[in-house]
Every structure is written in structure tokens, then in C-alpha cells.
Design a protein around this motif. Structure first.
Motif, PDB file in Angstrom:
ATOM      1  N   ALA B  36       0.830  -1.208   0.000  1.00  0.00           N
ATOM      2  CA  ALA B  36       0.000   0.000   0.000  1.00  0.00           C
ATOM      3  C   ALA B  36       0.860   1.251   0.000  1.00  0.00           C
ATOM      4  O   ALA B  36       0.738   2.105  -0.883  1.00  0.00           O
ATOM      5  CB  ALA B  36      -0.935  -0.011   1.200  1.00  0.00           C
ATOM      6  N   PHE B  37       1.777   1.365   0.981  1.00  0.00           N
ATOM      7  CA  PHE B  37       2.520   2.639   1.010  1.00  0.00           C
ATOM      8  C   PHE B  37       3.587   2.670  -0.064  1.00  0.00           C
ATOM      9  O   PHE B  37       3.913   3.736  -0.587  1.00  0.00           O
ATOM     10  CB  PHE B  37       3.031   2.982   2.414  1.00  0.00           C
ATOM     11  CG  PHE B  37       4.263   2.251   2.889  1.00  0.00           C
ATOM     12  CD1 PHE B  37       5.513   2.573   2.401  1.00  0.00           C
ATOM     13  CD2 PHE B  37       4.163   1.271   3.862  1.00  0.00           C
ATOM     14  CE1 PHE B  37       6.635   1.920   2.862  1.00  0.00           C
ATOM     15  CE2 PHE B  37       5.276   0.616   4.322  1.00  0.00           C
ATOM     16  CZ  PHE B  37       6.522   0.929   3.817  1.00  0.00           C
ATOM     17  N   GLY B  38       4.096   1.473  -0.442  1.00  0.00           N
ATOM     18  CA  GLY B  38       5.075   1.435  -1.531  1.00  0.00           C
ATOM     19  C   GLY B  38       4.481   1.950  -2.826  1.00  0.00           C
ATOM     20  O   GLY B  38       5.111   2.739  -3.534  1.00  0.00           O
ATOM     21  N   SER B  39       3.235   1.542  -3.121  1.00  0.00           N
ATOM     22  CA  SER B  39       2.634   1.976  -4.382  1.00  0.00           C
ATOM     23  C   SER B  39       2.425   3.487  -4.386  1.00  0.00           C
ATOM     24  O   SER B  39       2.674   4.148  -5.399  1.00  0.00           O
ATOM     25  CB  SER B  39       1.310   1.256  -4.599  1.00  0.00           C
ATOM     26  OG  SER B  39       0.390   1.648  -3.625  1.00  0.00           O
ATOM     27  N   VAL B  40       1.992   4.036  -3.240  1.00  0.00           N
ATOM     28  CA  VAL B  40       1.799   5.490  -3.186  1.00  0.00           C
ATOM     29  C   VAL B  40       3.146   6.197  -3.300  1.00  0.00           C
ATOM     30  O   VAL B  40       3.262   7.235  -3.956  1.00  0.00           O
ATOM     31  CB  VAL B  40       1.057   5.896  -1.899  1.00  0.00           C
ATOM     32  CG1 VAL B  40       0.843   7.389  -1.863  1.00  0.00           C
ATOM     33  CG2 VAL B  40      -0.265   5.191  -1.814  1.00  0.00           C
ATOM     34  N   GLY B  41       4.191   5.600  -2.682  1.00  0.00           N
ATOM     35  CA  GLY B  41       5.531   6.180  -2.797  1.00  0.00           C
ATOM     36  C   GLY B  41       5.991   6.215  -4.242  1.00  0.00           C
ATOM     37  O   GLY B  41       6.532   7.227  -4.709  1.00  0.00           O
ATOM     38  N   LEU B  42       5.756   5.128  -4.991  1.00  0.00           N
ATOM     39  CA  LEU B  42       6.142   5.103  -6.406  1.00  0.00           C
ATOM     40  C   LEU B  42       5.379   6.169  -7.180  1.00  0.00           C
ATOM     41  O   LEU B  42       5.951   6.861  -8.031  1.00  0.00           O
ATOM     42  CB  LEU B  42       5.861   3.720  -6.993  1.00  0.00           C
ATOM     43  CG  LEU B  42       6.838   2.622  -6.567  1.00  0.00           C
ATOM     44  CD1 LEU B  42       6.373   1.266  -7.076  1.00  0.00           C
ATOM     45  CD2 LEU B  42       8.231   2.918  -7.084  1.00  0.00           C
ATOM     46  N   SER B  43       4.075   6.320  -6.861  1.00  0.00           N
ATOM     47  CA  SER B  43       3.295   7.379  -7.506  1.00  0.00           C
ATOM     48  C   SER B  43       3.924   8.737  -7.239  1.00  0.00           C
ATOM     49  O   SER B  43       4.032   9.572  -8.137  1.00  0.00           O
ATOM     50  CB  SER B  43       1.871   7.413  -6.949  1.00  0.00           C
ATOM     51  OG  SER B  43       1.103   6.431  -7.510  1.00  0.00           O
ATOM     52  N   PHE B  44       4.335   8.938  -5.988  1.00  0.00           N
ATOM     53  CA  PHE B  44       4.931  10.223  -5.614  1.00  0.00           C
ATOM     54  C   PHE B  44       6.190  10.471  -6.442  1.00  0.00           C
ATOM     55  O   PHE B  44       6.410  11.596  -6.926  1.00  0.00           O
ATOM     56  CB  PHE B  44       5.245  10.222  -4.120  1.00  0.00           C
ATOM     57  CG  PHE B  44       5.867  11.508  -3.638  1.00  0.00           C
ATOM     58  CD1 PHE B  44       5.182  12.703  -3.753  1.00  0.00           C
ATOM     59  CD2 PHE B  44       7.126  11.517  -3.080  1.00  0.00           C
ATOM     60  CE1 PHE B  44       5.742  13.883  -3.319  1.00  0.00           C
ATOM     61  CE2 PHE B  44       7.698  12.702  -2.642  1.00  0.00           C
ATOM     62  CZ  PHE B  44       7.002  13.885  -2.766  1.00  0.00           C
ATOM     63  N   LEU B  45       6.998   9.418  -6.639  1.00  0.00           N
ATOM     64  CA  LEU B  45       8.210   9.583  -7.457  1.00  0.00           C
ATOM     65  C   LEU B  45       7.833   9.986  -8.885  1.00  0.00           C
ATOM     66  O   LEU B  45       8.453  10.883  -9.470  1.00  0.00           O
ATOM     67  CB  LEU B  45       9.023   8.287  -7.466  1.00  0.00           C
ATOM     68  CG  LEU B  45       9.661   7.931  -6.122  1.00  0.00           C
ATOM     69  CD1 LEU B  45      10.447   6.641  -6.237  1.00  0.00           C
ATOM     70  CD2 LEU B  45      10.566   9.063  -5.646  1.00  0.00           C
ATOM     71  N   CYS B  46       6.785   9.334  -9.441  1.00  0.00           N
ATOM     72  CA  CYS B  46       6.330   9.708 -10.786  1.00  0.00           C
ATOM     73  C   CYS B  46       5.894  11.172 -10.813  1.00  0.00           C
ATOM     74  O   CYS B  46       6.204  11.916 -11.752  1.00  0.00           O
ATOM     75  CB  CYS B  46       5.154   8.842 -11.219  1.00  0.00           C
ATOM     76  SG  CYS B  46       5.572   7.129 -11.433  1.00  0.00           S
ATOM     77  N   VAL B  47       5.159  11.587  -9.750  1.00  0.00           N
ATOM     78  CA  VAL B  47       4.699  12.979  -9.690  1.00  0.00           C
ATOM     79  C   VAL B  47       5.892  13.919  -9.683  1.00  0.00           C
ATOM     80  O   VAL B  47       5.893  14.951 -10.363  1.00  0.00           O
ATOM     81  CB  VAL B  47       3.813  13.205  -8.444  1.00  0.00           C
ATOM     82  CG1 VAL B  47       3.503  14.672  -8.276  1.00  0.00           C
ATOM     83  CG2 VAL B  47       2.543  12.415  -8.557  1.00  0.00           C
ATOM     84  N   LEU B  48       6.952  13.541  -8.932  1.00  0.00           N
ATOM     85  CA  LEU B  48       8.152  14.391  -8.903  1.00  0.00           C
ATOM     86  C   LEU B  48       8.724  14.528 -10.305  1.00  0.00           C
ATOM     87  O   LEU B  48       9.109  15.625 -10.731  1.00  0.00           O
ATOM     88  CB  LEU B  48       9.203  13.783  -7.967  1.00  0.00           C
ATOM     89  CG  LEU B  48       8.992  14.050  -6.480  1.00  0.00           C
ATOM     90  CD1 LEU B  48      10.136  13.446  -5.685  1.00  0.00           C
ATOM     91  CD2 LEU B  48       8.885  15.539  -6.204  1.00  0.00           C
TER      92      LEU B  48
END
Lengths: 100, 665
Positions: B36-48
Motif C-alpha cells: 500500500a505505502f510502496g505503491s503510493v511512494g512510487l506514484s509520488f516519485l512519478c509525480v516528482l
């Protein structure tokens, strides 16, 4: 591009899944779900041909079917609840008074 | 590359939803939490990545994922619009969302339904991302309803609690009212513009008549009011605190409730065309800011105080939209996400430390027992109260200054009084929770403990953001943030309004004085003379109980809407029983009596003749009757066989070939 035949095949497979489900499963809810699968198989057909023929009519029909299916599910579930209250039955084969 | 990054943003949480939702029971909750938090973290990296790309070239870009509905002139794509506004929202949603997910792993540890919790949380992330990324109203609406659904599911997370179930239903039903307005707005937009893409609508917006623009804007506003818990539809948000605390932080403070503000800013071109609607936005925001703050003064549940403060701060954002300060609204949205998520999460940490106690009358003196939580909560309080140079000061001051400079003195007054109350009730909360003598239940007191590092680390990061996040918008109206958002959030036809630094500094010092005044009063009432609050309450009991009971708004809605609806239902029930049923029974009786007469004739006259025919039929039919087994399956099978035979016959007769031939061809 996915060919039309793929949609028709998917629809046929879904329809047969639903049909077999209706015929062999005993639980009311599963039978009702199988009926829904059959409806959605018809929907896929409609939408696929609508796309193929460039006409919105099929998609409109599919939307109507979805609405009707929702109503049907509500009525079906209500009947199931009434049957359950009346006969304590959860399986289709427990209801067998519909005969001579 | 850019397109792929954009598409991946919602895909990662979606994959986690599918994994945790479908096969989550096959692996341990730890894995589910990490997914769960890993997927959101990956999304955050994409957003960056997207953010860096947009920094270089701020042109709005559209990414079409899938051509969804098309036919005639209608064409709706599952497509994303990436512009500075979206990117800011994405950063807030995925950044704060990631921190809250990490925190939740610690907070929800060992809870029943851990995997279910994270499935809903990730589904929320997917919906929220669709909401802010969509390039047309349909995608926005899907996200809009998706976050509403997840809000419902997560408020009712402890579904065995009756109050949680009721709160969830209330949130859902109240939001439906707003959504109905939003849908009407979408229909109006479609009937007027023939398209639902933002860019096309905004390009043609100037062709609107003022009346039409007002109608559309007001309908949009109804939607925004429902989602963002403004007067008169705010009542669901305080009740939503029945959900777990990370949910309150993520959905009911940092992200979902700000969707209304985002929607107003996204459609600001339409609002700019309708001065009346814009004024309504400002007035609703101003009144809500003050109204919710007064309720916050006397609440005793730590999360409810924060809930009312959220309603109040959302009011500031609407006020900012109403005075045309769209950038300030988004700026406050961002800083609010930082400090309110921080406050909620540290409140969660307090509740965690006290084994589930939420009543601030049973807290006190916690500052040296849970030192990290105390420090970050204090930072959050300073930030929301508007003490410089923390984040809340810059954004709130900018809204108030904008209202003052552009001549909205009534809104400025509402905001200023609201700011004083905000500062007061937040410091009241801090004093009652962390200072003074301990009023903790002795059973609970001996195992008060600081939360594990998986919870405190996100708190510290959020505290850093609450401390320094405001500097993105410094100096006021000319900061980096304003430059970045200028293209998308500058109001139409606004003349450059150069204000002297003297006025700005004057307004700033007033704001600081207001914040310090609230702090001072709270300090006096809750630290120096702790009995004073009770004395005041005793002196004017009517005022106190009215505010404590939230001005009886819930009761008012109950007797104005809920009860009449129930009554109407009872009325139709009565109508059904006494009128319709009587009618039916009457017909039945009549039939019965006439049937009695006919029966006699039948029995003694017709039967005699019929019996002869009947018995012969009976004799003939005994072999066929087995076909009617009474089993539904058999009937269904007979229908299928009959249908197959019919289709076959039709093919043979009319087409001239059998079904088998057709399939070979």
C-alpha cells in the motif's frame, strides 16, 4: 485493434458461463449472479456491434439493460429474502411446489 | 516518457488495490501494508518526475489514456490534463498521502481488517488522483464519486459500531445532495458547450451569458459545498471522525474535502463570468469560517475540534476563491494539508498513547510523557493559528490581505474574527491535552507510551513541511508559488493591483496580533486560571449548551428533512395498508361472493359434464405430468433446449442452412 470476433467470442463465453451457472448451481444468489452475467454478455455484444457499426443505438440499449438489470437484481433479491423468510430455503431445489 | 510517467501515477495504487483487494487474504498484513505505502511512494516519485518536467515547460499538456465514449459529436476520453494546478494537487495528494500511509502502517497495526483498510485507502488514492488529473468533467466526476465512496467505506470502517455506520450513511447521503448539484452543472455545461473537456469549455466560456454562467457556477458551488463541508452541508464532516484517525487526516482534512476548492479554482473562468456566484462563494466561505470556529471553541473530543477547524479552514479557502484570490486558495489548501494532516496524525498519536481515549477532559500534562508528539502538535498549532513564519501564517494572511485590499471588508471582518477564534481553540486544545495537571484515567495512565518510529517519522516530516512550507509563497502575491500558478489561477480581467508594502505589513501585524491575542486568551483561561472556562460556561449556560450542541443544526435538519421524509414514508405505508389494501380486499370480497353463486352452478351443473372430460384427460396425462417436476432448473433447461431448437429451425427454414453449417462458414 481488437477484432469484433473477439468481443463476440467473449460475449459467447460469458453467456455460456451464465447459462451453465443458472442450470447447475443451486444457491439462489449464485443463480441470480449467473443471470446478471448473461445480461452483461448481451451488453458486450450490443456495445461491440454499436462500435463496429458506428451507431450509438447499441450503447443506449446497453445502458437501458444496465438499468433494467439493477431493477431486476433488486426484485430478485427481494424475492429471495421473502422465500428465505417463508421457507428457510437458500437453494433453488428446495423450492419445488411449482408443479401439478 | 512524460506520458508514461503520467499514466503510471494512478496505476501504481490501482495495482495495489487489485492485489490487496482480490488476493490480500493469501499473504500477511505486513506485505499488504508495504504494498500500500510502496505503491503510493512510487506514484509520488512519478509525480516528482512530472513536476520537474513541468517546471521546465509550464505549458498544459494532455495525456489521453483511452478513448472511452464516442459517437456522433460526443467524445469523452479517459484523459489527463497536466498543468501547474494539477501538479500542485498531485504533489499534495501523493506526498501527504504517502506519509499518512506510512503512519497508518503503525497506527493500524494489529487491527482487524488491516488489509481491507489499505485496500480502501489505495482506492481512495486512485480516485483522488483521477479527480485532480482528469481533463474533463466526466473523469472529475468519477474521481469525485470514487472519493465519496471511499470516504463512506472508511468512515464505516468499524462497521460493528452503530455510530460509525450512521456517520458513514450520513456522509454519503449529504454528499449526494452536493453531487446532484454538480451533475446538473455538468449537464448544463454539456448542453451549452457540447463538450466536457476543460480546455474546450474554458476557451468558449466567454460566449456564455451572465445568467447561464451564474446558473452553472451555482450548481458547481452546490457540489463543492457538499464535498468541502461548507454551510449548510457541513454536518457530515464532524461525524466522519468515527473513522480511523489516519482516514480523518487523509480524507477529511488534507485531500478529499479540498476537492471542492480545487473544482472551484479549476472552473474559475466560469465563476469569473458570474460575479453573483462568486460573491456567494465568498460569503458562504466567510460565514462557514466563523461559524465552525465558534463550535470548535467548546467541543471536548480532540478529533471533533480538529474537524470543526477543518470546516473553518475550508471556509477560508472558499473565501479566497470568492475574492478572486485563487492562488491564495490553493496555497492555503497546500499549507492546510501539511499542518492539518500533522495535527490529525499527532492527535492519533495521542489517542494511541492513551489507549483510545479521545476526550480532552481526560487528558492533560502529556507534554513530557510523549515528547515528540507534543512538539509536532505544538508546531501544527502554531502553524494553524498563524504565528509567523510558519506555513499557516503566510497563506491565511494572504487571503485576509487580498480580501481587505480588494474592498471586501465584511469578509475581512469574518476572517479576522475567525482567525482569533482559531488561534484560541487550537491553543485551548493544546493546553488541555499537553499541559496542566493530568486528568488521565489511572487505568490508562501507567501505560502511556510514545508511538513507534514508523508513526513519528511521518509526523516529523510533516512538521518540517508545516514549518517551512509557507516560504514557497513568500513574498505574498509574488512568491515562487504565485509565479508557478499564475497561468492557471489568475482571475479574468483582474487589473494589476499594486499595494504598498506599508499596507501589507500593517495587515500582517494585525494578523499576528490576532493570533497572539487568541493564544494569550487561551493561555490565561487554561494555564493561568483553569477554573475560568467553567465559570464562563456557568455564567451563560444557554449560550454554552447551544454551542456545545453545535447550534442544534443536526436536530434542525432532522426535524426539517429527515423526520418529514420518514413521516412521508409512514404516510404511504398507511395509504398502502388502509386505502389500497382495502380496495384490493373489497374487490376480492366481491369476487368471492359472486364466485360462491357461480360455484353452485358449476359444482352441480357443469362439473358433471366436465368430470367425464376431466377424468379421461387425467388418465391420459399421467405420463406427461412428470415433466413438471417443480424444480426451477428443469424448467430453465427446457427453455434453453426449446430456444436452441427454435433457433435451429429458423436457420434451417429461413436461412436454409443449419447452425452447424453457419459456424463452419
Amino acid at each position: 485493434m481488437i477484432p469484433l470476433s473477439a468481443y463476440v467470442a467473449l460475449s459467447a463465453i460469458l453467456f455460456m458461463t451464465g447459462l451453465v451457472g443458472v442450470l447447475i448451481r443451486r444457491n439462489f444468489i449464485v443463480v441470480l449472479m449467473s443471470v446478471e452475467i448473461m445480461l452483461n454478455a448481451a451488453n458486450i455484444n450490443l456495445v461491440a456491434f454499436s462500435h463496429y457499426l458506428y451507431s450509438m443505438a447499441g450503447q443506449m440499449a446497453a445502458l437501458f439493460i444496465i438499468a433494467v438489470a439493477a431493477a431486476e437484481a433488486a426484485v430478485g433479491l427481494a424475492i429471495i429474502i421473502v422465500v428465505f423468510r417463508g421457507k428457510m430455503a437458500t437453494n433453488v431445489d428446495q423450492i419445488n411446489i411449482l408443479k401439478w | 516518457m512524460f506520458d508514461l510517467l503520467v499514466l503510471l501515477i494512478p496505476v501504481f495504487p490501482l495495482l495495489a488495490v487489485l492485489a490487496n483487494g482480490l488476493v490480500g487474504s493469501r499473504y500477511s498484513p505486513d506485505v499488504a501494508g508495504r504494498l500500500a505505502f510502496g505503491s503510493v511512494g512510487l506514484s509520488f516519485l512519478c509525480v516528482l518526475g512530472v513536476f520537474i518536467s513541468i517546471l521546465g515547460n509550464p505549458e498544459p499538456r494532455e495525456v489521453i489514456a483511452y478513448s472511452w465514449i464516442f459517437g456522433g459529436t460526443l467524445s469523452i476520453n479517459l484523459a489527463f490534463l497536466i498543468d501547474p494546478l494539477t501538479v500542485i494537487m498531485l504533489l499534495v495528494v501523493t506526498g501527504v498521502g504517502f506519509l499518512i500511509h506510512v503512519y497508518s502502517v503503525g497506527y493500524m497495526h494489529g487491527e482487524e481488517g488491516f488489509t481491507r483498510f489499505f485496500t480502501y485507502m489505495n482506492l481512495f488514492m486512485v480516485s483522488m488522483l483521477l479527480l485532480v488529473m482528469g481533463n474533463n468533467y466526466v473523469v472529475l466526476f468519477i474521481g469525485w464519486e470514487g472519493v465519496g465512496l471511499c470516504s463512506y467505506l472508511l468512515i464505516g470502517y468499524y462497521y460493528e459500531k452503530v455510530s460509525a455506520g450512521k456517520a458513514a450513511t450520513k456522509a454519503f447521503v449529504v454528499n449526494r445532495i452536493g453531487d446532484a448539484g454538480f451533475l446538473l452543472a455538468i449537464f448544463l455545461i454539456f448542453s451549452h458547450f457540447g463538450t466536457l473537456d476543460y480546455t474546450a469549455v474554458m476557451a468558449k466560456a466567454s460566449t456564455l451569458s451572465t445568467e447561464m454562467a451564474t446558473a452553472i457556477s451555482l450548481c458547481l458551488l452546490v457540489g463543492a459545498i457538499g464535498k468541502s463541508a461548507q454551510l449548510p452541508l457541513y454536518t457530515w464532516l464532524p461525524d466522519a471522525m468515527e473513522g480511523p484517525t489516519p482516514v480523518s487526516a487523509l480524507i477529511h482534512a488534507a485531500t478529499m474535502v479540498t476537492a471542492g476548492v480545487y473544482m472551484v479554482v479549476r472552473n474559475h473562468v466560469l465563476f469569473d463570468m458570474a460575479p453573483m456566484a462568486l460573491a456567494t462563494v465568498g460569503i458562504i466561505g466567510g460565514i462557514t469560517a466563523l461559524f465552525a470556529a465558534t463550535i470548535g471553541l467548546v467541543q471536548n473530543d480532540i478529533k471533533r475540534v480538529l474537524a470543526y477547524s477543518t470546516v473553518s479552514q475550508l471556509g477560508y479557502m472558499f473565501l479566497a476563491c470568492g475574492v478572486g484570490a485563487y492562488t491564495a486558495a490553493i496555497f492555503h489548501l497546500m499549507t492546510h494539508a501539511f499542518f492539518k494532516a500533522l495535527l490529525f496524525l499527532s492527535a492519533g498519536s495521542v489517542i494511541h498513547a492513551l489507549s483510545g481515549e479521545q476526550d480532552i477532559r481526560k487528558m492533560g500534562g502529556l507534554h513530557n510523557k510523549i515528547p515528540i508528539t507534543h512538539k509536532v502538535f505544538l508546531i501544527g498549532t502554531l502553524a494553524i493559528a498563524g504565528i509567523p513564519p510558519l506555513a499557516g501564517f503566510w497563506s491565511k494572511d494572504e487571503i485576509m490581505a487580498h480580501a481587505f485590499v480588494h474592498g471586501y471588508y465584511h469578509l475581512y471582518l469574518l476572517a479576522a474574527v475567525g482567525a482569533f477564534l482559531t488561534s484560541f481553540y487550537m491553543f485551548r486544545l493544546t493546553y488541555l491535552t499537553f499541559y496542566g495537571s493530568s486528568r488521565v484515567d489511572p487505568h490508562v495512565a501507567h501505560h502511556i507510551h510514545e508511538s513507534p518510529s514508523v508513526m513519528t517519522t511521518p509526523l516529523v516530516v510533516l512538521a518540517g513541511l508545516a514549518l517551512f512550507g509557507g516560504f514557497l509563497g513568500v513574498p505574498p502575491e509574488h512568491g515562487w508559488f504565485h509565479g508557478f500558478l499564475h497561468e492557471v489561477a489568475a482571475p479574468l480581467g483582474a487589473e494589476a493591483h499594486e499595494v504598498g508594502w506599508g499596507v501589507l505589513f500593517g495587515l500582517m501585524s494585525v494578523a499576528v496580533a490576532i493570533a497572539l491575542g487568541g493564544w494569550g486568551l487561551a493561555h490565561y483561561m487554561y494555564a493561568i486560571r483553569p477554573q475560568m472556562a467553567n465559570e464562563w460556561a456557568a455564567k451563560s449556560p444557554q449560550v454554552y449548551t447551544t454551542i456545545l450542541n453545535k447550534y442544534y443544526v443536526d436536530e434542525f435538519y432532522d426535524c426539517l428533512i429527515v423526520e418529514p421524509c420518514k413521516k412521508l414514508g409512514m404516510l404511504w405505508d398507511w395509504f398502502d395498508r388502509h386505502i389500497l389494501d382495502r380496495f384490493v380486499v373489497g374487490i376480492g370480497r366481491g369476487t368471492d361472493i359472486s364466485a360462491g353463486a357461480i360455484t353452485w352452478v358449476e359444482k352441480y351443473v357443469i362439473y358433471a359434464g366436465l368430470n367425464v372430460v376431466g377424468y379421461s384427460n387425467h388418465l391420459l396425462s399421467w405420463s406427461w405430468r412428470k415433466l413438471q417436476s417443480g424444480m426451477v432448473h428443469h424448467y430453465a433447461a427446457i427453455i434453453v433446449i426449446g430456444l436452441a431448437l427454435l433457433i435451429h429451425l429458423v436457420l434451417v427454414w429461413f436461412v436454409g442452412s443449419s447452425a452447424a453449417d453457419m459456424s463452419i462458414r
